[in-house]
Write an enzyme that holds these catalytic residues in place. Sequence first.
Site, PDB file in Angstrom:
ATOM      1  N   HIS A   1       3.503   3.926  12.926  1.00  0.00           N
ATOM      2  CA  HIS A   1       3.831   3.919  11.499  1.00  0.00           C
ATOM      3  C   HIS A   1       4.942   4.955  11.330  1.00  0.00           C
ATOM      4  CE1 HIS A   1       2.890   3.815   7.110  1.00  0.00           C
ATOM      5  NE2 HIS A   1       3.252   5.087   7.172  1.00  0.00           N
TER       6      HIS A   1
ATOM      7  N   HIS B   1       8.491   6.609   9.405  1.00  0.00           N
ATOM      8  CA  HIS B   1       9.282   6.801   8.185  1.00  0.00           C
ATOM      9  C   HIS B   1      10.736   7.023   8.595  1.00  0.00           C
ATOM     10  CE1 HIS B   1       6.109   7.430   4.926  1.00  0.00           C
ATOM     11  NE2 HIS B   1       5.480   6.975   5.980  1.00  0.00           N
TER      12      HIS B   1
ATOM     13  N   CYS C   1       4.474   9.137   1.487  1.00  0.00           N
ATOM     14  CA  CYS C   1       3.137   9.681   1.213  1.00  0.00           C
ATOM     15  C   CYS C   1       3.220  10.695   0.091  1.00  0.00           C
ATOM     16  CB  CYS C   1       2.594  10.350   2.474  1.00  0.00           C
ATOM     17  SG  CYS C   1       1.095  11.303   2.184  1.00  0.00           S
TER      18      CYS C   1
ATOM     19  N   ASN D   1       9.202   4.509   4.259  1.00  0.00           N
ATOM     20  CA  ASN D   1       8.905   3.810   5.515  1.00  0.00           C
ATOM     21  C   ASN D   1      10.181   3.196   6.068  1.00  0.00           C
ATOM     22  OD1 ASN D   1       6.230   2.944   3.602  1.00  0.00           O
ATOM     23  ND2 ASN D   1       5.805   3.717   5.630  1.00  0.00           N
TER      24      ASN D   1
ATOM     25  N   ARG E   1       0.845  -1.196   0.000  1.00  0.00           N
ATOM     26  CA  ARG E   1       0.000   0.000   0.000  1.00  0.00           C
ATOM     27  C   ARG E   1       0.888   1.258   0.000  1.00  0.00           C
ATOM     28  NH1 ARG E   1      -0.618   4.647   2.633  1.00  0.00           N
ATOM     29  NH2 ARG E   1      -0.278   3.596   4.627  1.00  0.00           N
ATOM     30  N   ASP E   2       1.593   1.518   1.093  1.00  0.00           N
ATOM     31  CA  ASP E   2       2.334   2.779   1.212  1.00  0.00           C
ATOM     32  C   ASP E   2       3.502   2.832   0.226  1.00  0.00           C
ATOM     33  OD1 ASP E   2       2.827   5.292   2.191  1.00  0.00           O
ATOM     34  OD2 ASP E   2       3.498   4.670   4.168  1.00  0.00           O
TER      35      ASP E   2
END
Lengths: 307, 307
Positions: A207, A209, A240, A249, A12-13
């Site tokens: 979450h 980064h 993002c 990430n 996803r990310d």
Amino acid sequence: MTAILISEVGPRDGLQSIDRIMPIEAKKAWIAAEAAAGVREIEVGSFVPASLLPQMADTAALVAFAGTIPGLSVAVLVPNLKGAELAIRAGARKLSIPFSMSETHSLKNVRKDHAAMVAEIGAIAARVAQEEDPPHFEVGLSTAFGCTIEGHVPEDTVIRLAEASIAAGAAEVGLSDTTGYADPAQVRRLVRKVKAAVGDARLNSLHLHNTRGLGLANALAGLEEGITTLDASLGGLGGCPFAPGASGNIVTEDLAFMLAAMGYETGIDLDALMRVRAILADALPGEPLYGFTPDAGLPLGLDRRTA
Amino acid sequence: MTAILISEVGPRDGLQSIDRIMPIEAKKAWIAAEAAAGVREIEVGSFVPASLLPQMADTAALVAFAGTIPGLSVAVLVPNLKGAELAIRAGARKLSIPFSMSETHSLKNVRKDHAAMVAEIGAIAARVAQEEDPPHFEVGLSTAFGCTIEGHVPEDTVIRLAEASIAAGAAEVGLSDTTGYADPAQVRRLVRKVKAAVGDARLNSLHLHNTRGLGLANALAGLEEGITTLDASLGGLGGCPFAPGASGNIVTEDLAFMLAAMGYETGIDLDALMRVRAILADALPGEPLYGFTPDAGLPLGLDRRTA
């Protein structure tokens, strides 16, 4: 040994941050291989309109596929009630909505202010509750450690909106360092404060980064404050697209090595995990993959060190 | 605010790991610029024979130069008594001898077993004590967290040799993760055990590598156990040429950012520090420089976050 859940968010990310679309067969191979390596939760995609993120257009099919893998928690991102409806119909077992603590970023990203977001969270919680076997619904408090537009994000704002999210019916909140602004002292402080505000069991995940290289140090700080779920992306793919400069990430491979070396139980076979990188390299030729441990290899005698 | 000393080791550990020889004028410019940016200690070189490490042949001249910079602690590496003699004559104020906890590595690196190294440390301590204003003499316990040849290094060995180093007359020991094998749990454990064995004030420093991406997490673990000096290398230049695969010290810029964000006092002007990279880039064209914070830039509103 304490068990820590590494939640793989690369499909996803990671994939939403690059322009190329990974073919669904490669995505399936990636998900299957990581699950086989022992990863217990994978965020397989996002229910955003395909016009906005064509990379995520196959999310429903991926949820169906991943749902056939025994023991795998299938997570998805949903931007709103409409996305949640699609996620529920597809059979996702965990829904996360990003809620930006920077109102400027929220308006820019999803055109909703904080009040509108809390209302949306309430609507999703109500929809989820209609299910006989409701999926887990979590709110990701994004830009919780700072915003590339607003800069400083007051901790009181994060605490207040965490409380509002739980009051609106979310099962859990997570803290997201969308912009790579967090430092370990801030992680400790904010995890402690939010846990105190919403209850210890309502905040379990971070979450992070690695934008400024502090990702694993921040993860460590979170672990020491009782965090038990850490998002990460294989090969560090990700970021993002709506937060400029918010690259990468934390790297699943490096995180999995750190946790194993420290004696945490993740269920992950490190050698098998390293081999999954080849799927990314084949499917996305030329795409930069990150991670120090894959380059350096595992230390000689690793198992003995943790004994 | 707790004060933390960042000890810049790039002119020694960084430059000895690359084949090219940096001209002395560039080294002087680097040292002067980092000191001007607020770095309070710099390891300017190593007193090893120029036939082994021609990159370090100008160390005596650099000690003399750096000694003229007010407030700067001028450190050097010495491999043995002969090197210590040269360092004392040059006017170095801090001498560090690496003492490999892996006997195999020690034999390979300096052709001395553990007993011979303890004898050498005793001889250096005796020589240092002859000085009217003796320089600080520290033993760097290298490969303390594991060895690329032996693998696991028993903690009891490290504790025993730390005690032997102090008994032989060293003022202090430091722990070195020469090989990038350390994890945060191990750092905490070993720092605690060695401090307990030799006395709290006799272990203050860590020398970490970022080989597997855990460098800053390990630094954090050390800070939380009372470590007050952290070695780092500008641009991540560095590594030990005798420990295969032992790439890269932790990056001064990322460490300085982490400490500033956490509210530690380092005396360093982050913007000025970032600008010193240009000296390396100019003097060593094409040499890879590392660091996430220099790429990403400092967060918007950093000063407010730490207030």
